[in-house]
Design an enzyme around this catalytic site. Structure first.
Site, PDB file in Angstrom:
ATOM      1  N   LYS A  28      31.087   6.448 -38.543  1.00  0.00           N
ATOM      2  CA  LYS A  28      32.400   6.691 -37.889  1.00  0.00           C
ATOM      3  C   LYS A  28      32.537   8.180 -37.591  1.00  0.00           C
ATOM      4  CE  LYS A  28      36.202   7.366 -40.777  1.00  0.00           C
ATOM      5  NZ  LYS A  28      36.977   8.564 -40.523  1.00  0.00           N
ATOM      6  N   ASN A  29      32.193   9.014 -38.597  1.00  0.00           N
ATOM      7  CA  ASN A  29      32.438  10.450 -38.454  1.00  0.00           C
ATOM      8  C   ASN A  29      31.402  11.165 -37.600  1.00  0.00           C
ATOM      9  OD1 ASN A  29      34.723  10.039 -39.896  1.00  0.00           O
ATOM     10  ND2 ASN A  29      33.945  10.888 -41.822  1.00  0.00           N
ATOM     11  N   CYS A 122      44.521  10.761 -42.908  1.00  0.00           N
ATOM     12  CA  CYS A 122      44.842  10.310 -44.257  1.00  0.00           C
ATOM     13  C   CYS A 122      45.873  11.224 -44.922  1.00  0.00           C
ATOM     14  CB  CYS A 122      43.579  10.359 -45.113  1.00  0.00           C
ATOM     15  SG  CYS A 122      42.325   9.295 -44.486  1.00  0.00           S
ATOM     16  N   ARG A 127      45.985  19.255 -44.339  1.00  0.00           N
ATOM     17  CA  ARG A 127      44.945  19.245 -43.299  1.00  0.00           C
ATOM     18  C   ARG A 127      45.373  20.022 -42.042  1.00  0.00           C
ATOM     19  NH1 ARG A 127      42.373  13.424 -42.851  1.00  0.00           N
ATOM     20  NH2 ARG A 127      40.481  14.616 -42.450  1.00  0.00           N
ATOM     21  N   PRO A 128      45.633  21.295 -42.187  1.00  0.00           N
ATOM     22  CA  PRO A 128      46.047  22.109 -41.039  1.00  0.00           C
ATOM     23  C   PRO A 128      44.937  22.215 -39.992  1.00  0.00           C
ATOM     24  CG  PRO A 128      45.525  23.493 -42.904  1.00  0.00           C
ATOM     25  CD  PRO A 128      45.438  22.095 -43.398  1.00  0.00           C
ATOM     26  N   ILE A 129      45.265  22.814 -38.859  1.00  0.00           N
ATOM     27  CA  ILE A 129      44.224  23.003 -37.823  1.00  0.00           C
ATOM     28  C   ILE A 129      44.144  24.481 -37.423  1.00  0.00           C
ATOM     29  CG2 ILE A 129      44.302  20.655 -36.861  1.00  0.00           C
ATOM     30  CD1 ILE A 129      46.164  21.766 -34.694  1.00  0.00           C
ATOM     31  N   ASP A 130      44.551  25.336 -38.352  1.00  0.00           N
ATOM     32  CA  ASP A 130      44.530  26.782 -38.055  1.00  0.00           C
ATOM     33  C   ASP A 130      43.140  27.286 -37.666  1.00  0.00           C
ATOM     34  OD1 ASP A 130      44.101  25.978 -40.791  1.00  0.00           O
ATOM     35  OD2 ASP A 130      43.840  28.089 -41.264  1.00  0.00           O
ATOM     36  N   LEU A 131      42.111  26.714 -38.287  1.00  0.00           N
ATOM     37  CA  LEU A 131      40.738  27.196 -38.006  1.00  0.00           C
ATOM     38  C   LEU A 131      40.329  26.854 -36.571  1.00  0.00           C
ATOM     39  CD1 LEU A 131      39.103  26.172 -41.408  1.00  0.00           C
ATOM     40  CD2 LEU A 131      39.996  28.411 -40.740  1.00  0.00           C
ATOM     41  N   ASP A 317      34.438  12.099 -49.667  1.00  0.00           N
ATOM     42  CA  ASP A 317      34.775  10.730 -49.228  1.00  0.00           C
ATOM     43  C   ASP A 317      34.253   9.668 -50.189  1.00  0.00           C
ATOM     44  OD1 ASP A 317      34.429  11.443 -45.669  1.00  0.00           O
ATOM     45  OD2 ASP A 317      35.983  11.918 -47.126  1.00  0.00           O
ATOM     46  N   ILE A 339      37.672  19.808 -52.118  1.00  0.00           N
ATOM     47  CA  ILE A 339      37.967  19.938 -50.690  1.00  0.00           C
ATOM     48  C   ILE A 339      39.445  19.751 -50.366  1.00  0.00           C
ATOM     49  CG2 ILE A 339      37.343  19.104 -48.385  1.00  0.00           C
ATOM     50  CD1 ILE A 339      34.904  20.186 -49.849  1.00  0.00           C
ATOM     51  N   ARG A 417      39.844   1.383 -40.762  1.00  0.00           N
ATOM     52  CA  ARG A 417      39.566   2.608 -39.993  1.00  0.00           C
ATOM     53  C   ARG A 417      38.159   3.121 -40.275  1.00  0.00           C
ATOM     54  NH1 ARG A 417      43.498   7.129 -41.176  1.00  0.00           N
ATOM     55  NH2 ARG A 417      41.962   8.142 -39.868  1.00  0.00           N
TER      56      ARG A 417
HETATM   57  C1  EPZ Z   1      35.964  15.366 -41.853  1.00  0.00           C
HETATM   58  O1  EPZ Z   1      37.334  15.717 -41.789  1.00  0.00           O
HETATM   59  C2  EPZ Z   1      35.945  13.862 -42.091  1.00  0.00           C
HETATM   60  N1  EPZ Z   1      36.650  13.187 -40.999  1.00  0.00           N
HETATM   61  C3  EPZ Z   1      36.640  13.537 -43.415  1.00  0.00           C
HETATM   62  O2  EPZ Z   1      36.456  12.141 -43.639  1.00  0.00           O
HETATM   63  C4  EPZ Z   1      35.947  14.302 -44.542  1.00  0.00           C
HETATM   64  O3  EPZ Z   1      36.644  14.073 -45.735  1.00  0.00           O
HETATM   65  C5  EPZ Z   1      35.952  15.799 -44.221  1.00  0.00           C
HETATM   66  O4  EPZ Z   1      35.307  16.031 -42.944  1.00  0.00           O
HETATM   67  C6  EPZ Z   1      35.231  16.629 -45.283  1.00  0.00           C
HETATM   68  O5  EPZ Z   1      33.905  16.176 -45.414  1.00  0.00           O
HETATM   69  C7  EPZ Z   1      36.052  13.067 -39.800  1.00  0.00           C
HETATM   70  O6  EPZ Z   1      34.931  13.514 -39.588  1.00  0.00           O
HETATM   71  C8  EPZ Z   1      36.838  12.365 -38.724  1.00  0.00           C
HETATM   72  P1  EPZ Z   1      37.386  19.566 -42.745  1.00  0.00           P
HETATM   73  P2  EPZ Z   1      37.777  17.184 -41.264  1.00  0.00           P
HETATM   74  O7  EPZ Z   1      37.885  20.252 -41.523  1.00  0.00           O
HETATM   75  O8  EPZ Z   1      36.831  17.670 -40.251  1.00  0.00           O
HETATM   76  C9  EPZ Z   1      40.783  22.370 -44.472  1.00  0.00           C
HETATM   77  C10 EPZ Z   1      37.075   9.922 -44.050  1.00  0.00           C
HETATM   78  O9  EPZ Z   1      37.526   9.325 -45.047  1.00  0.00           O
HETATM   79  N2  EPZ Z   1      41.024  22.808 -43.094  1.00  0.00           N
HETATM   80  O10 EPZ Z   1      35.956  19.751 -43.166  1.00  0.00           O
HETATM   81  O11 EPZ Z   1      39.216  17.108 -40.908  1.00  0.00           O
HETATM   82  C11 EPZ Z   1      41.164  20.918 -44.704  1.00  0.00           C
HETATM   83  O12 EPZ Z   1      42.548  20.808 -44.976  1.00  0.00           O
HETATM   84  C12 EPZ Z   1      37.631  11.279 -43.673  1.00  0.00           C
HETATM   85  O13 EPZ Z   1      36.166   9.480 -43.282  1.00  0.00           O
HETATM   86  C13 EPZ Z   1      41.924  23.863 -42.887  1.00  0.00           C
HETATM   87  O14 EPZ Z   1      42.506  24.401 -43.824  1.00  0.00           O
HETATM   88  O15 EPZ Z   1      37.640  18.009 -42.618  1.00  0.00           O
HETATM   89  C14 EPZ Z   1      40.315  20.553 -45.900  1.00  0.00           C
HETATM   90  O16 EPZ Z   1      40.961  20.967 -47.078  1.00  0.00           O
HETATM   91  C15 EPZ Z   1      38.702  11.753 -44.628  1.00  0.00           C
HETATM   92  N3  EPZ Z   1      42.167  24.274 -41.615  1.00  0.00           N
HETATM   93  C16 EPZ Z   1      39.043  21.373 -45.687  1.00  0.00           C
HETATM   94  O17 EPZ Z   1      39.380  22.401 -44.740  1.00  0.00           O
HETATM   95  C17 EPZ Z   1      41.540  23.699 -40.530  1.00  0.00           C
HETATM   96  O18 EPZ Z   1      41.791  24.144 -39.379  1.00  0.00           O
HETATM   97  C18 EPZ Z   1      37.893  20.567 -45.111  1.00  0.00           C
HETATM   98  O19 EPZ Z   1      38.366  19.926 -43.961  1.00  0.00           O
HETATM   99  C19 EPZ Z   1      40.628  22.629 -40.761  1.00  0.00           C
HETATM  100  C20 EPZ Z   1      40.384  22.216 -42.057  1.00  0.00           C
END
Ligand code: EPZ
Length: 438
Positions: A28-29, A122, A127-131, A317, A339, A417
């Site tokens: 999926k991912n 979830c 889960r911000p998107i600042d990055l 996960d 995480i 999902r």
């Molecule tokens: C991906 O999410 C996966 N989802 C998640 O799987 C998985 O848990 C995660 O990677 C970590 O391995 C998909 O690929 C669709 P991150 P993603 O950006 O990309 C913080 C599942 O069950 N962060 O690596 O959203 C964030 O809050 C799902 O299949 C910021 O602070 O994860 C987290 O604490 C759940 N600012 C950490 O980074 C940002 O702009 C890692 O998040 C982006 C992220």
């Protein structure tokens, strides 16, 4: 109103001797990102081994609303981005899934603008998107936020250097896709190294992108200065989280569970942890098969100091399924969630079913085993336990399968999902369950 389906599961209790085979679906991912990446190509692209899950269907809906022409046949999705006429992502649909934010990179790369709402997903943390937004600014875009919409424009993207303050899977993938069509070189530092990223980049490069370093912390992108990629076929890698979920379940309930069409290379961390706990596992890299047995279940040892970690460490996960495993071994296990700040919500449900788990903090639990699970109908008639997110949902299903008596689980659409044909695959192993809609 979504059809609120439930799962009714008749627990195995002590009869934990199932035998069977599970065929792992495409990741999926990985597939969700390739669907977004299709926007970078000049014409229809074929995506293979795409799982038929709710998230995939939602992204199809979002992209169709943008004007993309999408056909699906079996596990092949054909996406033609050349018919896209709109770059504003549907607010309601995007609110459901995190992967919607992935679309912003390719839309910005190709059209120089997009608007989208803060993504959903979830309830495992804010889960911000600042990055993502900081990355877009570094490549030349302006980001304006108004009434919970992000409006990004002026994206005649130039290359730049981006350092991710936190390792982000989606941020790495999305900024790589944005830089792919930019003018000049972009270097991304402190990148995620997940196999899904390598899978995505290998495909983009076959289409004419110039990206090096995927799978390492530093990725270099030489942008095509707006030239679209040449359509080439994509194939999703096997879903390592689905495979890991069945591996952990099999270690508890199966005399012999064969997991096929998986990629053992992507499962080293979970295979190592389970093997150290005494689980009998046979890995055949060439045959893409792992066989697991619970023959030694009585002697499983506790999990000392498990910490979730970015790839190649133990994946967040699989934290929930592993916590269920810990409830079945003799002694005290400790699991720390690195995480996300709030990914143990499901623990209260496991405790209600009989687990002995103490929350040390929001990120840290102590599990004492072995304990037996009671089916919800044994706790009180009519009791229903909700799936709280994709992976927590699988953990509750595991507890219900292990339990004495029948259980009813709601919010099954959340589990759908991330797990293709969950009921069919479990029934194929001999689990007595049925999906019911109220
Ligand atoms: C991906 O999410 C996966 N989802 C998640 O799987 C998985 O848990 C995660 O990677 C970590 O391995 C998909 O690929 C669709 P991150 P993603 O950006 O990309 C913080 C599942 O069950 N962060 O690596 O959203 C964030 O809050 C799902 O299949 C910021 O602070 O994860 C987290 O604490 C759940 N600012 C950490 O980074 C940002 O702009 C890692 O998040 C982006 C992220």
């Amino acid at each position: 109103m979504e059809r609120q389906e439930k799962l009714k599961i008749n627990g195995l209790d002590a009869e934990r001797n199932l035998k069977g085979t599970v065929y792992i679906s495409g990741a999926k991912n990985a597939a969700l990102k390739a669907m977004a990446g299709a926007v970078l190509f000049d014409g229809p692209v074929e995506l293979h081994n795409v799982p038929d899950t709710a998230d995939v269907r939602t992204i199809v809906e979002i992209m169709t609303k943008l004007g993309a022409r999408i056909e699906s046949k079996d596990d092949v999705l054909t996406i033609d981005p050349n018919t896209i006429t709109n770059t504003d992502i549907d607010r309601k649909l995007a609110g459901n899934i995190r992967a919607s934010v992935m679309l912003t990179g390719p839309l910005l790369a190709r059209y120089g603008k997009t608007t989208f709402p803060a993504p959903g997903g979830c309830v495992i943390g804010c889960r911000p998107i600042d990055l993502f937004l900081n990355g877009y600014r570094k490549l030349g875009a302006s980001v304006v936020e108004h009434d919970e919409l992000f409006d990004i424009k002026d994206g005649n993207f130039h290359g730049g250097d981006i350092f991710f303050d936190k390792v982000t899977v989606g941020g790495t993938e999305t900024l790589v896709m944005t830089a792919t069509l930019a003018k000049g070189r972009t270097i991304l530092y402190n990148c995620a190294m997940e196999p899904e990223i390598v899978n995505l980049v290998e495909w983009l490069n076959r289409g004419g992108a110039k990206i090096s370093g995927a799978g390492t912390p530093t990725i270099t992108v030489d942008g095509t200065a707006g030239k679209l990629l040449k359509p080439v076929k994509y194939e999703a890698i096997p879903d390592r989280i689905e495979a890991g979920s069945y591996l952990i379940l099999g270690a508890l309930i199966a005399k012999e569970l064969e997991i096929k069409d998986c990629e053992p290379e992507h499962l080293r961390a979970v295979v190592s942890i389970l093997s150290d706990a005494g689980v009998k596992i046979n890995v055949d890299d060439k045959a893409k098969t792992i066989v697991v047995s619970n023959d030694n279940a009585k002697n499983y040892t506790p999990l000392n100091d498990i910490r979730t970690h970015e790839y190649p460490g133990f994946p967040t996960d699989l934290q929930a399924p592993l916590t269920v495993f810990a409830t079945q071994v003799n002694g005290k296990s400790a699991i720390f969630e690195t995480i996300y700040e709030n990914r143990f919500k499901y623990v209260q449900d496991l405790v209600a079913m009989g687990a002995n788990i103490r929350a040390i903090s929001e990120r840290d639990v102590e599990v004492n085993g072995p304990t037996t699970f009671k089916g919800t109908s044994e706790i009180f008639p009519g009791m229903i336990i909700p799936a709280r997110d994709i992976r927590a949902g699988f953990a509750i299903v595991m507890a219900a399968i292990l339990a004495h008596g029948e259980s009813t689980i709601s919010n099954v659409h959340l589990i759908d999902r991330g797990y293709e044909d969950l009921a069919g695959k479990l029934k194929g192993l001999g689990v007595e369950l049925e999906r019911i809609s109220n």
